[in-house]
Design an enzyme around this catalytic site. Structure first.
Site, PDB file in Angstrom:
ATOM      1  N   ASP A   3      -1.855   6.397  -3.475  1.00  0.00           N
ATOM      2  CA  ASP A   3      -0.844   5.619  -2.756  1.00  0.00           C
ATOM      3  C   ASP A   3      -0.414   4.449  -3.669  1.00  0.00           C
ATOM      4  O   ASP A   3      -0.893   4.332  -4.805  1.00  0.00           O
ATOM      5  CB  ASP A   3      -1.380   5.140  -1.396  1.00  0.00           C
ATOM      6  CG  ASP A   3      -2.472   4.098  -1.525  1.00  0.00           C
ATOM      7  OD1 ASP A   3      -3.228   4.156  -2.508  1.00  0.00           O
ATOM      8  OD2 ASP A   3      -2.569   3.219  -0.647  1.00  0.00           O
ATOM      9  N   ASP A  51      -5.838   2.316  -3.652  1.00  0.00           N
ATOM     10  CA  ASP A  51      -7.169   2.273  -3.039  1.00  0.00           C
ATOM     11  C   ASP A  51      -7.504   3.643  -2.457  1.00  0.00           C
ATOM     12  O   ASP A  51      -8.646   3.915  -2.108  1.00  0.00           O
ATOM     13  CB  ASP A  51      -7.318   1.155  -1.991  1.00  0.00           C
ATOM     14  CG  ASP A  51      -6.204   1.120  -0.977  1.00  0.00           C
ATOM     15  OD1 ASP A  51      -5.296   1.977  -1.023  1.00  0.00           O
ATOM     16  OD2 ASP A  51      -6.235   0.210  -0.118  1.00  0.00           O
ATOM     17  N   SER A  61       0.817  -1.221   0.000  1.00  0.00           N
ATOM     18  CA  SER A  61       0.000   0.000   0.000  1.00  0.00           C
ATOM     19  C   SER A  61       0.852   1.272   0.000  1.00  0.00           C
ATOM     20  O   SER A  61       1.574   1.517  -0.955  1.00  0.00           O
ATOM     21  CB  SER A  61      -0.952  -0.057   1.191  1.00  0.00           C
ATOM     22  OG  SER A  61      -1.868   0.998   1.137  1.00  0.00           O
ATOM     23  N   ASP A 102      -0.960   1.276  -4.031  1.00  0.00           N
ATOM     24  CA  ASP A 102      -1.904   0.323  -4.615  1.00  0.00           C
ATOM     25  C   ASP A 102      -3.225   0.970  -5.002  1.00  0.00           C
ATOM     26  O   ASP A 102      -4.174   0.271  -5.380  1.00  0.00           O
ATOM     27  CB  ASP A 102      -2.120  -0.879  -3.693  1.00  0.00           C
ATOM     28  CG  ASP A 102      -2.831  -0.517  -2.401  1.00  0.00           C
ATOM     29  OD1 ASP A 102      -2.735   0.648  -1.972  1.00  0.00           O
ATOM     30  OD2 ASP A 102      -3.474  -1.402  -1.810  1.00  0.00           O
TER      31      ASP A 102
END
Ligand code: MG
Length: 448
Positions: free
Chosen positions: A237, A241, A96, A239
């Site tokens: 960020d 999400d 992440s 990843d």
């Protein structure tokens, strides 16, 4: 969370080669494969350790008889969408927002949500037990590569909005060399925007900035916004999400304000409950109520928000929106997980609808003053107990730590999960009231 040893709120994470190793990844693959026999999707972000860890997870899944579809590099919400549509479970190799040396695994349930606490404890028991039954030679799984599937996710986001909604809007996008390189510039281009990019080449060394989209790291994006006359800057960020924004002057928009701005848009069209952690600014509650929605608070962590939203849906109660004050927002008519690509597209819809600048939209939001502090103390749970006694006459919410709700202010005091300290948040529309409340807490907390 109680009972979990390897997994935190968002999966297993650690430093590559130290805590996060191919051996652990293999054990996770074996454990997951034995729990969710079927067809499993795997994906990863751009980290340099991704291929080794992903191969290890796949080896475990295949050896337990699962069929594996490798979706390649894609955002976590894209994999979650694909799992919800087609698969029996998923494994996302990502850390992440953590620095480049970290990596980890997020386990995805068939409905696209991250695995909850109870199932995670079962999974951990299997990882630590190391006696997972392996398939014989004629029942091992098959692997296919399907990096084209990410297109189903971008299609799903684009279809949520009227064609050409971004016409005439210039946006500057910084995917941070992470997974959103594959998706957000494409989504915004297909919505009609003129897209200029920075750090949009996939690179697990993260040469442009760290995966956390911090105000400092996004200064070059601010320059790009100003030099191109963009209406908006968008960053993710690692990843994707989460999505955060800069206004047309390149100024960072605080994430609770972002949540409020988007809640104002979503709740105009969709009535029901807005779900958020107890750490969220009261700004979001105020905007929800103004739009005829009610609110529900959860413990801190997006999976608690997503699961509370699913529970409302299962009880046939209308659920409007959800998210966290960190740019991770959840759209129930799309999927029950944080989605940075969807959030980027939603901001374009707001600009198209409002015909206003982003800075004016932010300035029109109610103002709240927030004080955040970490208070060190040998016994955080004793500090919380002291406060419960000292503030017994107030309205207390014990969802996570202790939240003290007053008419003009509120405070949240939570013990850290990893260090001997408590985190204190105090908020009020009036700065003096916030400061006085904070001082009152400091007097009563007794950090001995
Ligand atoms: Mg993330």
């Amino acid at each position: 969370m109680t009972g979990k040893r390897l997994f935190g709120t968002n999966g297993v994470r650690g430093i590559t080669g130290a805590d996060m190793t191919p051996t652990l990844a293999l054990s996770i693959g074996l454990a997951l494969g034995s729990m969710r026999i079927g067809s499993i999707a795997v994906g990863r972000d751009t980290r340099t350790s991704g291929p080794a860890l992903c191969s290890a997870v796949k080896a475990g899944l295949l050896a337990t008889g699962c069929d594996v579809t490798d979706c390649g590099i894609l955002p976590t919400p894209a994999l979650q969408y694909l799992v919800k549509e087609h698969f029996d479970a998923g494994a996302m190799i990502t850390a992440s927002h953590n620095p480049p040396e970290y990596n980890g695994v997020k386990v995805i349930e068939p409905d696209g949500t991250e695995m909850g606490d109870e199932e995670t404890i079962r999974l951990e028991a299997k990882i630590l037990d190391e006696r997972v039954p392996l398939s014989p030679w004629n029942a091992t799984g098959r692997e296919v590569h399907a990096s084209h599937l990410v297109r189903e996710y971008t299609d799903a986001v684009v279809k949520k909005f009227p064609a050409g909604i971004g016409d005439g809007i210039t946006v500057a996008v910084d995917p941070g060399c992470g997974a959103a390189c594959a998706t957000t510039p494409e989504i915004l281009t297909r919505l009609g925007c003129r897209v200029v990019t920075l750090n949009s080449q996939m690179d697990g060394t993260f040469p442009g900035r760290l995966p956390e989209p911090s105000p400092e790291g996004l200064r070059p994006l601010g320059n790009l916004v100003r030099s191109t006359g963009a209406a908006l800057g968008i960053a993710h960020d690692g990843d994707a999400d989460r999505a955060v924004f800069l206004d047309e002057n390149g100024e960072f928009i605080e994430e609770n304000q972002e949540f409020g701005l988007i809640a104002n848009q979503v709740c105009r069209d969709r009535k029901g409950t807005v779900v958020m952690p107890v750490s969220t600014s009261r700004l979001v509650e105020e905007i929800a109520r103004r739009n005829g929605c009610d609110v529900q608070y959860t413990p801190v962590g997006s999976i608690y928000v997503a699961r509370a939203m699913r529970a409302l849906e299962a009880a046939h109660k209308p659920v409007a929106f959800g998210g966290e004050g960190n740019g991770g927002l959840i759209y129930p008519d799309h999927q029950y997980c944080r989605d940075g690509g969807m959030t980027a597209a939603m901001m374009i819809a707001i600009l198209a609808r409002e015909q206003s600048t982003v800075s004016d939209l932010v300035a029109a939001l109610p103002t709240f003053h927030l004080i955040k502090e970490k208070i060190r103390g040998a016994d955080p749970s004793a500090m919380i107990r002291n406060l419960c006694t000292a503030f017994a006459g107030d309205h207390l919410d014990r969802t996570d730590g202790i939240r003290i709700n007053r008419k003009e202010s509120w405070a949240l005091i939570r013990p850290s999960g990893t260090e001997p300290l408590v985190r204190v948040i105090v908020e009020s529309p009036d700065q003096k009231i916030a400061q006085a409340f904070f001082d009152e807490i400091m007097k009563k907390i007794d950090p001995s």
